[in-house]
Design a protein around this motif. Structure first.
Motif, PDB file in Angstrom:
ATOM      1  N   GLN A   1      40.731 -71.284  -4.099  1.00 23.49           N
ATOM      2  CA  GLN A   1      40.491 -72.609  -4.674  1.00 23.49           C
ATOM      3  C   GLN A   1      40.650 -73.687  -3.607  1.00 23.49           C
ATOM      4  O   GLN A   1      39.850 -74.619  -3.515  1.00 23.49           O
ATOM      5  N   ARG A   2      41.688 -73.548  -2.811  1.00 26.44           N
ATOM      6  CA  ARG A   2      41.944 -74.508  -1.738  1.00 26.44           C
ATOM      7  C   ARG A   2      40.805 -74.487  -0.714  1.00 26.44           C
ATOM      8  O   ARG A   2      40.329 -75.541  -0.271  1.00 26.44           O
ATOM      9  N   GLU A   3      40.367 -73.305  -0.360  1.00 26.37           N
ATOM     10  CA  GLU A   3      39.301 -73.189   0.635  1.00 26.37           C
ATOM     11  C   GLU A   3      38.007 -73.825   0.137  1.00 26.37           C
ATOM     12  O   GLU A   3      37.321 -74.536   0.884  1.00 26.37           O
ATOM     13  N   ALA A   4      37.665 -73.593  -1.126  1.00 21.80           N
ATOM     14  CA  ALA A   4      36.451 -74.181  -1.689  1.00 21.80           C
ATOM     15  C   ALA A   4      36.538 -75.708  -1.686  1.00 21.80           C
ATOM     16  O   ALA A   4      35.566 -76.397  -1.322  1.00 21.80           O
ATOM     17  N   LEU A   5      37.689 -76.233  -2.063  1.00 25.86           N
ATOM     18  CA  LEU A   5      37.863 -77.691  -2.044  1.00 25.86           C
ATOM     19  C   LEU A   5      37.762 -78.241  -0.629  1.00 25.86           C
ATOM     20  O   LEU A   5      37.199 -79.321  -0.405  1.00 25.86           O
ATOM     21  N   GLU A   6      38.295 -77.519   0.325  1.00 19.07           N
ATOM     22  CA  GLU A   6      38.231 -77.972   1.715  1.00 19.07           C
ATOM     23  C   GLU A   6      36.790 -78.084   2.197  1.00 19.07           C
ATOM     24  O   GLU A   6      36.431 -79.049   2.878  1.00 19.07           O
ATOM     25  N   TRP A   7      35.961 -77.101   1.824  1.00 19.05           N
ATOM     26  CA  TRP A   7      34.564 -77.167   2.251  1.00 19.05           C
ATOM     27  C   TRP A   7      33.819 -78.285   1.532  1.00 19.05           C
ATOM     28  O   TRP A   7      32.955 -78.945   2.123  1.00 19.05           O
ATOM     29  N   VAL A   8      34.156 -78.532   0.256  1.00 17.81           N
ATOM     30  CA  VAL A   8      33.570 -79.692  -0.436  1.00 17.81           C
ATOM     31  C   VAL A   8      33.979 -80.969   0.270  1.00 17.81           C
ATOM     32  O   VAL A   8      33.155 -81.859   0.521  1.00 17.81           O
ATOM     33  N   GLY A   9      35.269 -81.060   0.621  1.00 18.51           N
ATOM     34  CA  GLY A   9      35.749 -82.238   1.350  1.00 18.51           C
ATOM     35  C   GLY A   9      35.089 -82.394   2.704  1.00 18.51           C
ATOM     36  O   GLY A   9      34.985 -83.505   3.235  1.00 18.51           O
ATOM     37  N   GLY A  10      34.630 -81.275   3.272  1.00 19.26           N
ATOM     38  CA  GLY A  10      33.929 -81.323   4.554  1.00 19.26           C
ATOM     39  C   GLY A  10      32.455 -81.635   4.432  1.00 19.26           C
ATOM     40  O   GLY A  10      31.739 -81.638   5.457  1.00 19.26           O
ATOM     41  N   GLY A  11      31.988 -81.870   3.201  1.00 18.57           N
ATOM     42  CA  GLY A  11      30.601 -82.289   3.001  1.00 18.57           C
ATOM     43  C   GLY A  11      29.609 -81.157   2.831  1.00 18.57           C
ATOM     44  O   GLY A  11      28.390 -81.389   2.868  1.00 18.57           O
ATOM     45  N   LYS A  12      30.073 -79.937   2.621  1.00 21.34           N
ATOM     46  CA  LYS A  12      29.174 -78.801   2.481  1.00 21.34           C
ATOM     47  C   LYS A  12      28.600 -78.720   1.066  1.00 21.34           C
ATOM     48  O   LYS A  12      29.245 -79.092   0.094  1.00 21.34           O
ATOM     49  N   THR A  13      27.355 -78.212   0.982  1.00 22.83           N
ATOM     50  CA  THR A  13      26.735 -78.004  -0.320  1.00 22.83           C
ATOM     51  C   THR A  13      27.279 -76.736  -0.956  1.00 22.83           C
ATOM     52  O   THR A  13      27.940 -75.918  -0.302  1.00 22.83           O
TER      53      THR A  13
END
Length: 253
Positions: free
Chosen positions: A192-204
């Motif tokens: 869950q944390r990893e997915a949020l991190e990638w969203v925060g990094g601007g990834k689709t």
């Protein structure tokens, strides 16, 4: 400051977790005569509320029943020193409570809080309200004197060591803001944390699925569970809240 005091300050800055930091700080404050502490911090303050208590950072070595009643059952809303902390920065002797009683400016609700505290042996101490650059953030710490210690004795102690005590508390407060804190029932799994991190990094969503080696549907499942864990409605809110709690972009949990 003495070499021992310098070491004490360095030990605070070197703490790797809130638990380690808090344990060390409680022991330092007990050496001054403050055997109980109650620290609170919120980033969700408004003109009429401090936000949801479940979102507070609350640290204390007082018994859990007291903390449950005072914080989570809302008694803090009527506490005179909480009111003082919201309106001021710095440190204040609880002598102000006696002055309020003598002047007749204490409301019935505040009087009930004072009686509640007295029943729990909380009668003398100091409060520290930390300065914030954001109107939405506020933190404070109540330093409660050990049983049998009068307010006059506390004030005399403060005259002698108050600057050092306040410095230690300021350092602890600033250190807390840099360390991961997980409120009850709001912890995230690694995925869950990893997915949020990638969203925060601007990834689709497709980018994240490729990076994590998952399907987009599985990524969305992790994000949904993250939203539920953090008690928010949108993924953007989840990213912000996890970031504010320092649950994201950390190397070790």
């Amino acid at each position: 400051m003495t070499p021992q005091e310098n070491v004490a300050l360095l030990d605070l800055t070197h703490s790797n977790s809130i638990e380690e930091l808090w344990d060390l700080h409680c022991r330092r404050m007990a050496s001054f005569g403050f055997d109980r502490l109650l620290y609170g911090f919120t980033r969700f303050r408004t003109a009429t509320s401090l936000g949801d208590p479940d979102d507070f950072i609350v640290l204390s070595n007082i018994d859990s029943d007291y903390v449950q009643s005072f914080v989570h059952n809302g008694l803090y809303r009527s506490a005179p020193m909480v009111r003082w902390a919201l309106d001021n920065d710095g440190a204040a002797s609880w002598t102000v409570l006696r002055l309020m009683l003598e002047s007749g400016t204490v409301t019935d609700a505040e009087r009930r809080i004072l009686e509640f505290n007295t029943k729990h042996g909380i009668v003398a101490g100091f409060s520290i309200s930390f300065r914030s650059l954001s109107d939405r953030a506020k933190g404070a710490n109540a330093l409660i004197a050990e049983p049998g210690m009068s307010q006059a004795e506390v004030d005399a102690l403060w005259d002698q060591s108050g600057e050092l005590i306040q410095l230690m508390n300021n350092i602890v407060h600033l250190k807390i803001l840099t360390l991961p804190y997980t409120p009850p029932n709001q912890s995230l799994t690694k995925r869950q944390r990893e997915a949020l991190e990638w969203v925060g990094g601007g990834k689709t969503m497709q980018d994240i699925a490729t990076i994590m080696g998952l399907t987009p549907a599985t990524v969305e499942k992790h994000l949904r569970l993250a939203r539920e864990a953090l008690n928010v409605d949108t993924t953007a809110q989840a990213v912000l809240k996890a970031a504010l709690q320092n649950q994201m972009f950390i190397t070790d949990v």
